[in-house]
Design a protein around this motif. Sequence first.
Motif, PDB file in Angstrom:
ATOM      1  N   ASN A 108      10.331   2.144  21.437  1.00 29.10           N
ATOM      2  CA  ASN A 108       9.119   1.750  21.059  1.00 29.10           C
ATOM      3  C   ASN A 108       8.595   0.518  20.482  1.00 29.10           C
ATOM      4  OD1 ASN A 108       8.140   2.740  18.405  1.00 29.10           O
ATOM      5  ND2 ASN A 108       9.078   4.418  19.168  1.00 29.10           N
ATOM      6  N   ILE A 109       7.721  -0.425  20.453  1.00 34.35           N
ATOM      7  CA  ILE A 109       7.482  -1.323  19.885  1.00 34.35           C
ATOM      8  C   ILE A 109       5.963  -1.178  19.214  1.00 34.35           C
ATOM      9  CG2 ILE A 109       6.993  -3.555  19.829  1.00 34.35           C
ATOM     10  CD1 ILE A 109       8.987  -4.076  22.241  1.00 34.35           C
ATOM     11  N   ARG A 110       5.765  -1.496  17.925  1.00 37.27           N
ATOM     12  CA  ARG A 110       4.538  -1.455  17.385  1.00 37.27           C
ATOM     13  C   ARG A 110       4.192  -2.488  16.367  1.00 37.27           C
ATOM     14  NH1 ARG A 110       2.994   2.955  12.453  1.00 37.27           N
ATOM     15  NH2 ARG A 110       0.525   2.137  12.229  1.00 37.27           N
ATOM     16  N   PHE A 111       3.059  -3.127  16.509  1.00 36.82           N
ATOM     17  CA  PHE A 111       2.608  -4.010  15.417  1.00 36.82           C
ATOM     18  C   PHE A 111       1.088  -4.052  15.156  1.00 36.82           C
ATOM     19  CE2 PHE A 111       2.122  -6.104  19.684  1.00 36.82           C
ATOM     20  CZ  PHE A 111       0.746  -6.611  19.616  1.00 36.82           C
ATOM     21  N   GLN A 112       0.925  -4.343  14.041  1.00 36.62           N
ATOM     22  CA  GLN A 112      -0.450  -4.266  13.341  1.00 36.62           C
ATOM     23  C   GLN A 112      -1.017  -5.943  13.509  1.00 36.62           C
ATOM     24  OE1 GLN A 112       0.963  -2.323   9.689  1.00 36.62           O
ATOM     25  NE2 GLN A 112      -0.354  -0.907  10.356  1.00 36.62           N
ATOM     26  N   PHE A 113      -2.263  -5.957  13.246  1.00 33.08           N
ATOM     27  CA  PHE A 113      -3.048  -7.145  13.048  1.00 33.08           C
ATOM     28  C   PHE A 113      -4.135  -7.183  12.035  1.00 33.08           C
ATOM     29  CE2 PHE A 113      -3.708  -5.253  17.022  1.00 33.08           C
ATOM     30  CZ  PHE A 113      -5.107  -4.783  17.042  1.00 33.08           C
ATOM     31  N   ARG A 114      -4.619  -8.030  11.312  1.00 34.81           N
ATOM     32  CA  ARG A 114      -5.680  -7.784  10.300  1.00 34.81           C
ATOM     33  C   ARG A 114      -6.126  -9.374  10.051  1.00 34.81           C
ATOM     34  NH1 ARG A 114      -1.689  -6.064   5.829  1.00 34.81           N
ATOM     35  NH2 ARG A 114      -3.526  -5.084   4.755  1.00 34.81           N
ATOM     36  N   TYR A 115      -7.326  -9.349   9.625  1.00 36.36           N
ATOM     37  CA  TYR A 115      -8.124 -10.479   9.193  1.00 36.36           C
ATOM     38  C   TYR A 115      -7.285 -11.301   8.075  1.00 36.36           C
ATOM     39  CZ  TYR A 115     -12.316  -9.571  11.674  1.00 36.36           C
ATOM     40  OH  TYR A 115     -13.277  -9.431  12.394  1.00 36.36           O
ATOM     41  N   HIS A 116      -7.165 -12.594   8.366  1.00 31.96           N
ATOM     42  CA  HIS A 116      -6.292 -13.499   7.313  1.00 31.96           C
ATOM     43  C   HIS A 116      -6.963 -13.579   6.036  1.00 31.96           C
ATOM     44  CE1 HIS A 116      -3.551 -16.430   6.122  1.00 31.96           C
ATOM     45  NE2 HIS A 116      -4.502 -17.239   5.721  1.00 31.96           N
ATOM     46  N   ASP A 117      -8.429 -13.745   6.317  1.00 28.15           N
ATOM     47  CA  ASP A 117      -8.888 -13.660   4.817  1.00 28.15           C
ATOM     48  C   ASP A 117     -10.174 -12.694   4.830  1.00 28.15           C
ATOM     49  OD1 ASP A 117     -10.276 -14.455   2.417  1.00 28.15           O
ATOM     50  OD2 ASP A 117     -11.011 -16.360   3.048  1.00 28.15           O
ATOM     51  N   PHE A 118      -9.869 -11.511   4.307  1.00 31.51           N
ATOM     52  CA  PHE A 118     -11.020 -10.573   4.263  1.00 31.51           C
ATOM     53  C   PHE A 118     -11.944 -10.871   3.231  1.00 31.51           C
ATOM     54  CE2 PHE A 118      -7.617  -8.528   1.739  1.00 31.51           C
ATOM     55  CZ  PHE A 118      -8.234  -8.533   0.399  1.00 31.51           C
ATOM     56  N   THR A 119     -11.902 -11.694   2.430  1.00 29.63           N
ATOM     57  CA  THR A 119     -12.852 -11.958   1.342  1.00 29.63           C
ATOM     58  C   THR A 119     -14.112 -12.419   2.068  1.00 29.63           C
ATOM     59  OG1 THR A 119     -12.009 -14.054   0.819  1.00 29.63           O
ATOM     60  CG2 THR A 119     -11.152 -12.162  -0.591  1.00 29.63           C
ATOM     61  N   LYS A 120     -14.006 -13.068   3.166  1.00 30.09           N
ATOM     62  CA  LYS A 120     -15.311 -13.765   3.814  1.00 30.09           C
ATOM     63  C   LYS A 120     -16.319 -12.550   4.222  1.00 30.09           C
ATOM     64  CE  LYS A 120     -13.543 -13.962   8.663  1.00 30.09           C
ATOM     65  NZ  LYS A 120     -13.297 -14.696   9.628  1.00 30.09           N
ATOM     66  N   PHE A 121     -15.844 -11.294   4.092  1.00 27.28           N
ATOM     67  CA  PHE A 121     -16.678 -10.450   4.498  1.00 27.28           C
ATOM     68  C   PHE A 121     -17.361  -9.568   2.983  1.00 27.28           C
ATOM     69  CE2 PHE A 121     -14.047 -10.378   8.004  1.00 27.28           C
ATOM     70  CZ  PHE A 121     -14.961 -10.629   9.045  1.00 27.28           C
ATOM     71  N   GLY A 122     -17.125 -10.408   1.993  1.00 32.93           N
ATOM     72  CA  GLY A 122     -17.691  -9.829   0.578  1.00 32.93           C
ATOM     73  C   GLY A 122     -16.418 -10.025  -0.460  1.00 32.93           C
ATOM     74  N   ASN A 123     -17.161 -10.126  -1.569  1.00 31.35           N
ATOM     75  CA  ASN A 123     -16.151 -10.298  -2.829  1.00 31.35           C
ATOM     76  C   ASN A 123     -15.742  -9.003  -3.454  1.00 31.35           C
ATOM     77  OD1 ASN A 123     -18.574  -9.768  -4.124  1.00 31.35           O
ATOM     78  ND2 ASN A 123     -18.550 -11.556  -4.936  1.00 31.35           N
ATOM     79  N   LYS A 124     -16.365  -7.690  -2.812  1.00 30.48           N
ATOM     80  CA  LYS A 124     -16.049  -6.613  -3.433  1.00 30.48           C
ATOM     81  C   LYS A 124     -15.117  -5.996  -2.825  1.00 30.48           C
ATOM     82  CE  LYS A 124     -20.729  -5.571  -5.425  1.00 30.48           C
ATOM     83  NZ  LYS A 124     -21.942  -4.731  -5.269  1.00 30.48           N
ATOM     84  N   ILE A 125     -14.608  -6.473  -1.382  1.00 27.38           N
ATOM     85  CA  ILE A 125     -13.568  -5.779  -0.784  1.00 27.38           C
ATOM     86  C   ILE A 125     -12.280  -5.687  -1.570  1.00 27.38           C
ATOM     87  CG2 ILE A 125     -12.086  -6.044   1.393  1.00 27.38           C
ATOM     88  CD1 ILE A 125     -14.442  -6.977   2.864  1.00 27.38           C
ATOM     89  N   GLU A 126     -11.849  -4.522  -1.836  1.00 31.72           N
ATOM     90  CA  GLU A 126     -10.411  -4.217  -2.419  1.00 31.72           C
ATOM     91  C   GLU A 126      -9.324  -4.099  -1.632  1.00 31.72           C
ATOM     92  OE1 GLU A 126     -10.242  -4.600  -5.805  1.00 31.72           O
ATOM     93  OE2 GLU A 126     -12.378  -4.901  -6.138  1.00 31.72           O
ATOM     94  N   ASP A 127      -9.590  -3.693  -0.467  1.00 31.66           N
ATOM     95  CA  ASP A 127      -8.592  -3.241   0.735  1.00 31.66           C
ATOM     96  C   ASP A 127      -8.809  -3.377   1.930  1.00 31.66           C
ATOM     97  OD1 ASP A 127      -5.964  -2.218   1.415  1.00 31.66           O
ATOM     98  OD2 ASP A 127      -6.453  -0.318   1.129  1.00 31.66           O
ATOM     99  N   ASP A 128      -7.912  -3.527   2.818  1.00 33.75           N
ATOM    100  CA  ASP A 128      -8.059  -3.835   4.173  1.00 33.75           C
ATOM    101  C   ASP A 128      -7.323  -2.997   4.910  1.00 33.75           C
ATOM    102  OD1 ASP A 128      -6.359  -5.708   3.786  1.00 33.75           O
ATOM    103  OD2 ASP A 128      -6.578  -7.040   5.507  1.00 33.75           O
ATOM    104  N   THR A 129      -7.793  -2.396   6.162  1.00 34.37           N
ATOM    105  CA  THR A 129      -6.873  -1.478   7.033  1.00 34.37           C
ATOM    106  C   THR A 129      -6.638  -2.308   8.203  1.00 34.37           C
ATOM    107  OG1 THR A 129      -7.884   0.508   5.695  1.00 34.37           O
ATOM    108  CG2 THR A 129      -6.582   0.628   7.973  1.00 34.37           C
TER     109      THR A 129
END
Length: 251
Positions: A108-129
């Motif tokens: 099997n092959i698995r990969f993930q993707f995420r926002y490059h800069d999650f701070t654009k959604f607010g300066n209180k974001i401490e973690d991104d999933t």
Amino acid sequence: MKKAGITILLPLLTLTGCAVSQKLSPPQDGKHVKVAVVKPADVDILPMKVIYRSERCRDKILTSTGAISSRDGYHLLTVPFKPEAGSNVVSNAVAFDGGGQCGWKLSNIRFQFRYHDFTKFGNKIEDDTPEDIVFIFDDAPPPRGNGHYEEIYGDVVIKKDYYPVILKEFTDIGGDILYIKGQPMLTYRVRSVKKILFEPVFHSNLIVEVLSPQQQGEGYLIMYPNGEKIIDHSFPYSKNTSYAFVKQKGS
């Protein structure tokens, strides 16, 4: 990988009882599957986690009942994506035959993707999933989830929609958590395939905000882009956060 009931993983057994190298050694003229992703500008595509299995080099396992059993051995390989010149596509090829003395075969092959800069959604974001996608090439059970998958044949283009969900004031970390949501648990069992193209489409303007329950037994408060609010007890697995549902309640 599923490990239910397993308490100890012991050294490898082989059919011959002799030491066998566990290294991969794909034949130069072997077949490959090309995995390509149309990369959005503000999204990171993380390296592929590739699992190979071997019937010859088996793992000896001791279950929770004390019984000794065995299972196919597995080998984890990390494969980065490479940019394709002149395009927004990243890709790499993975060998079906891992070769070597163990006779490794692609599982099997698995990969993930995420926002490059999650701070654009607010300066209180401490973690991104990050979100992920899994492709299965053998008859082994899916490596995660509830065992469900979609079976596909031949080369395929998979296009899915995603949007940001912000879990506000999550008390365990004292800040906000950013989720990427779309269709949960994307798992495909693929047959007779040479190329897979994945095209995630991000709708960053469709922001859904979620407040954690304030007291035990209360549900999550989900706030949609159009201002509508509902109480939900199943977040983050509820149909109320599916893309189709959220799009109906968009701004």
